[in-house]
Design a protein around this motif. Structure first.
Motif, mmCIF file in Angstrom:
data_model
loop_
_atom_site.group_PDB
_atom_site.id
_atom_site.type_symbol
_atom_site.label_atom_id
_atom_site.label_comp_id
_atom_site.label_asym_id
_atom_site.label_seq_id
_atom_site.Cartn_x
_atom_site.Cartn_y
_atom_site.Cartn_z
ATOM 1 N N ILE A 246 0.836 -1.201 0.000
ATOM 2 C CA ILE A 246 0.000 0.000 0.000
ATOM 3 C C ILE A 246 0.872 1.253 0.000
ATOM 4 O O ILE A 246 0.652 2.194 -0.784
ATOM 5 C CB ILE A 246 -0.954 0.006 1.210
ATOM 6 N N LEU A 247 1.894 1.277 0.859
ATOM 7 C CA LEU A 247 2.785 2.440 0.930
ATOM 8 C C LEU A 247 3.614 2.578 -0.344
ATOM 9 O O LEU A 247 3.895 3.693 -0.796
ATOM 10 C CB LEU A 247 3.709 2.330 2.148
ATOM 11 N N GLN A 248 4.004 1.457 -0.930
ATOM 12 C CA GLN A 248 4.735 1.498 -2.194
ATOM 13 C C GLN A 248 3.869 2.089 -3.300
ATOM 14 O O GLN A 248 4.333 2.909 -4.106
ATOM 15 C CB GLN A 248 5.195 0.097 -2.586
ATOM 16 N N ALA A 249 2.601 1.686 -3.326
ATOM 17 C CA ALA A 249 1.678 2.221 -4.333
ATOM 18 C C ALA A 249 1.450 3.714 -4.149
ATOM 19 O O ALA A 249 1.203 4.439 -5.127
ATOM 20 C CB ALA A 249 0.345 1.475 -4.269
ATOM 21 N N LEU A 250 1.550 4.189 -2.907
ATOM 22 C CA LEU A 250 1.361 5.611 -2.615
ATOM 23 C C LEU A 250 2.634 6.420 -2.827
ATOM 24 O O LEU A 250 2.643 7.639 -2.630
ATOM 25 C CB LEU A 250 0.875 5.786 -1.168
ATOM 26 N N GLY A 251 3.731 5.758 -3.210
ATOM 27 C CA GLY A 251 4.986 6.458 -3.481
ATOM 28 C C GLY A 251 5.762 6.857 -2.243
ATOM 29 O O GLY A 251 6.589 7.779 -2.292
ATOM 30 N N VAL A 252 5.539 6.174 -1.117
ATOM 31 C CA VAL A 252 6.266 6.477 0.123
ATOM 32 C C VAL A 252 7.726 6.052 -0.041
ATOM 33 O O VAL A 252 8.010 4.968 -0.559
ATOM 34 C CB VAL A 252 5.628 5.731 1.316
ATOM 35 N N PRO A 253 8.701 6.894 0.372
ATOM 36 C CA PRO A 253 10.122 6.536 0.254
ATOM 37 C C PRO A 253 10.444 5.202 0.903
ATOM 38 O O PRO A 253 9.831 4.816 1.906
ATOM 39 C CB PRO A 253 10.836 7.692 0.980
ATOM 40 N N LEU A 254 11.428 4.488 0.339
ATOM 41 C CA LEU A 254 11.744 3.136 0.775
ATOM 42 C C LEU A 254 12.145 3.087 2.244
ATOM 43 O O LEU A 254 11.769 2.153 2.960
ATOM 44 C CB LEU A 254 12.859 2.554 -0.089
ATOM 45 N N MET A 255 12.920 4.082 2.715
ATOM 46 C CA MET A 255 13.360 4.068 4.114
ATOM 47 C C MET A 255 12.161 4.114 5.060
ATOM 48 O O MET A 255 12.084 3.354 6.027
ATOM 49 C CB MET A 255 14.281 5.248 4.395
ATOM 50 N N ILE A 256 11.210 5.009 4.787
ATOM 51 C CA ILE A 256 10.018 5.125 5.634
ATOM 52 C C ILE A 256 9.173 3.861 5.524
ATOM 53 O O ILE A 256 8.683 3.342 6.529
ATOM 54 C CB ILE A 256 9.193 6.361 5.236
ATOM 55 N N ASN A 257 9.020 3.370 4.296
ATOM 56 C CA ASN A 257 8.271 2.133 4.090
ATOM 57 C C ASN A 257 8.918 0.996 4.875
ATOM 58 O O ASN A 257 8.234 0.185 5.523
ATOM 59 C CB ASN A 257 8.242 1.793 2.599
ATOM 60 N N GLY A 258 10.248 0.952 4.852
ATOM 61 C CA GLY A 258 10.964 -0.088 5.570
ATOM 62 C C GLY A 258 10.758 -0.009 7.069
ATOM 63 O O GLY A 258 10.569 -1.029 7.738
ATOM 64 N N VAL A 259 10.791 1.213 7.616
ATOM 65 C CA VAL A 259 10.591 1.400 9.051
ATOM 66 C C VAL A 259 9.205 0.913 9.458
ATOM 67 O O VAL A 259 9.051 0.159 10.428
ATOM 68 C CB VAL A 259 10.780 2.882 9.443
ATOM 69 N N VAL A 260 8.176 1.341 8.729
ATOM 70 C CA VAL A 260 6.799 0.952 9.049
ATOM 71 C C VAL A 260 6.622 -0.560 8.921
ATOM 72 O O VAL A 260 6.030 -1.211 9.791
ATOM 73 C CB VAL A 260 5.803 1.685 8.130
ATOM 74 N N THR A 261 7.153 -1.124 7.842
ATOM 75 C CA THR A 261 6.992 -2.553 7.582
ATOM 76 C C THR A 261 7.687 -3.398 8.640
ATOM 77 O O THR A 261 7.112 -4.368 9.162
ATOM 78 C CB THR A 261 7.544 -2.907 6.187
ATOM 79 N N VAL A 262 8.932 -3.048 8.971
ATOM 80 C CA VAL A 262 9.700 -3.839 9.931
ATOM 81 C C VAL A 262 9.092 -3.744 11.325
ATOM 82 O O VAL A 262 8.992 -4.754 12.042
ATOM 83 C CB VAL A 262 11.176 -3.409 9.939
ATOM 84 N N ILE A 263 8.662 -2.551 11.739
ATOM 85 C CA ILE A 263 8.043 -2.420 13.057
ATOM 86 C C ILE A 263 6.747 -3.237 13.120
ATOM 87 O O ILE A 263 6.444 -3.868 14.135
ATOM 88 C CB ILE A 263 7.783 -0.945 13.386
ATOM 89 N N ALA A 264 5.993 -3.248 12.018
ATOM 90 C CA ALA A 264 4.767 -4.048 11.980
ATOM 91 C C ALA A 264 5.054 -5.537 12.064
ATOM 92 O O ALA A 264 4.194 -6.317 12.481
ATOM 93 C CB ALA A 264 3.981 -3.740 10.705
ATOM 94 N N ALA A 265 6.273 -5.940 11.682
ATOM 95 C CA ALA A 265 6.645 -7.356 11.689
ATOM 96 C C ALA A 265 7.261 -7.804 13.005
ATOM 97 O O ALA A 265 7.589 -8.988 13.164
ATOM 98 C CB ALA A 265 7.638 -7.630 10.555
ATOM 99 N N MET A 266 7.399 -6.883 13.956
ATOM 100 C CA MET A 266 8.039 -7.210 15.224
ATOM 101 C C MET A 266 7.157 -8.117 16.096
ATOM 102 O O MET A 266 5.934 -8.100 15.973
ATOM 103 C CB MET A 266 8.328 -5.925 16.006
ATOM 104 N N PRO A 267 7.781 -8.885 16.991
ATOM 105 C CA PRO A 267 7.001 -9.651 17.977
ATOM 106 C C PRO A 267 6.293 -8.728 18.951
ATOM 107 O O PRO A 267 6.500 -7.509 18.925
ATOM 108 C CB PRO A 267 8.071 -10.500 18.684
#
Length: 309
Positions: A246-267
């Protein structure tokens, strides 16, 4: 990103966690040690790392992007609330466990494991972005999170939300770092060097604390409440994938996308047991979920990073 490279980074983090667990088993660390180290990380070293991430990084985002990241945090938090509510119904989580299950789905271990993983995968600049994003989650955990943990009947609970609960060193340093970044403020060299000297100890101390906490979980409780564990596991896998595309489709920068994605994947957040103790919820269920999801993250995080980035 190469799976084995990321797996090696996660393996390094897990080994440090294992060292903390072993130190606890051999009575080098105990509950008092863990509490003291946790306070040290939360009150001293992590705030220093957050501030250092600002003074030691390039301005990769303009002010508008930083503000946008804040609103992105709000949007993702709202989506997580909806997602968690749907999952506990779909998986038929017992009613007595639903509020705690939702709390553990919404709030991930961004500070103790998330920050070290982000720093290892994306570099030190990602820590500031994670701190900005994490401010929203922190405020939410001390408001809506307390409502979930304590239950709807907690109107008479004397431990209900107080504004002082969110005035923690991590929150204050995050806000200060936020202002520093927006105003492009610089600290004196001696302070910057001091922050940089303290910064490296944050990750290992955090992981030792996680290991100490996990070592005290009764083995027979680890595999109980499988529906709760499954719900959190699905959040760790499905929600990050949805966020990324979703963030990729919205053109969000990779670093920000990575931060959001990785935090969402945390235990699930290590602080869950603390909240359960304070507000009268199931501490053993929380501890078992922390144990299971932390082990699971050793595989899921490298896989997600390999596939998505």
């Amino acid at each position: 990103m190469d799976f084995f490279e990321i797996f090696q980074k996660m393996l390094l983090l897990l080994i440090v966690i294992a060292v903390g667990a072993a130190a606890t088993r051999f009575h080098v660390m105990d509950e008092k040690t863990n509490d003291a180290l946790s306070d040290l990380v939360i009150s001293v070293t992590l705030p220093c790392s957050i501030l250092y991430s600002v003074v030691n990084s390039d301005r990769l985002l303009d002010n508008l992007q930083v503000v946008s990241l804040t609103f992105l945090g709000i949007a993702v938090a709202l989506a997580m609330i909806v997602f968690s509510k749907a999952m506990v119904v779909v998986l038929k989580v017992p009613l007595t466990q639903r509020n705690l299950c939702r709390y553990m789905m919404i709030f991930s271990n961004s500070a103790f494991i998330g920050f070290p993983v982000l720093k290892a995968v994306f570099g030190p600049d990602s820590v500031f972005y994670a701190a900005v994003y994490n401010m929203v989650s922190m405020i939410l955990s001390y408001t809506y999170g307390i409502v979930l943990i304590s239950g709807e009947e907690s109107r008479e609970n004397k431990n209900r939300f107080n504004i002082k609960m969110i005035l923690t060193p991590v929150m204050i340093s995050s806000v200060f770092a936020y202002i520093m970044y927006l105003l492009n403020l610089q600290l004196p060299a001696v302070i910057t060097e001091t922050l940089g000297f303290i910064d490296p100890v944050t990750s290992p101390l955090s992981l030792l604390c996680v290991g100490c906490s996990l070592a005290r979980i009764p083995a027979k409780k680890v595999l109980s409440a499988w529906r709760v564990h499954l719900a959190i596991a699905l959040r760790m896998i499905l929600f990050p994938v949805l966020c990324f595309y979703i963030l990729q489709a919205l053109g969000v920068p990779l670093m920000i996308n990575g931060v959001v994605t990785v935090i969402a994947a945390m235990p699930t957040a290590a602080s869950t047991t603390m909240f359960c103790a304070r507000y009268g919820n199931d501490q053993q269920l929380a501890s078992s979920a922390i144990f299971v999801t932390t082990l699971l993250s050793a595989v899921t995080i490298p896989l997600l990073c390999r596939v998505l980035f």
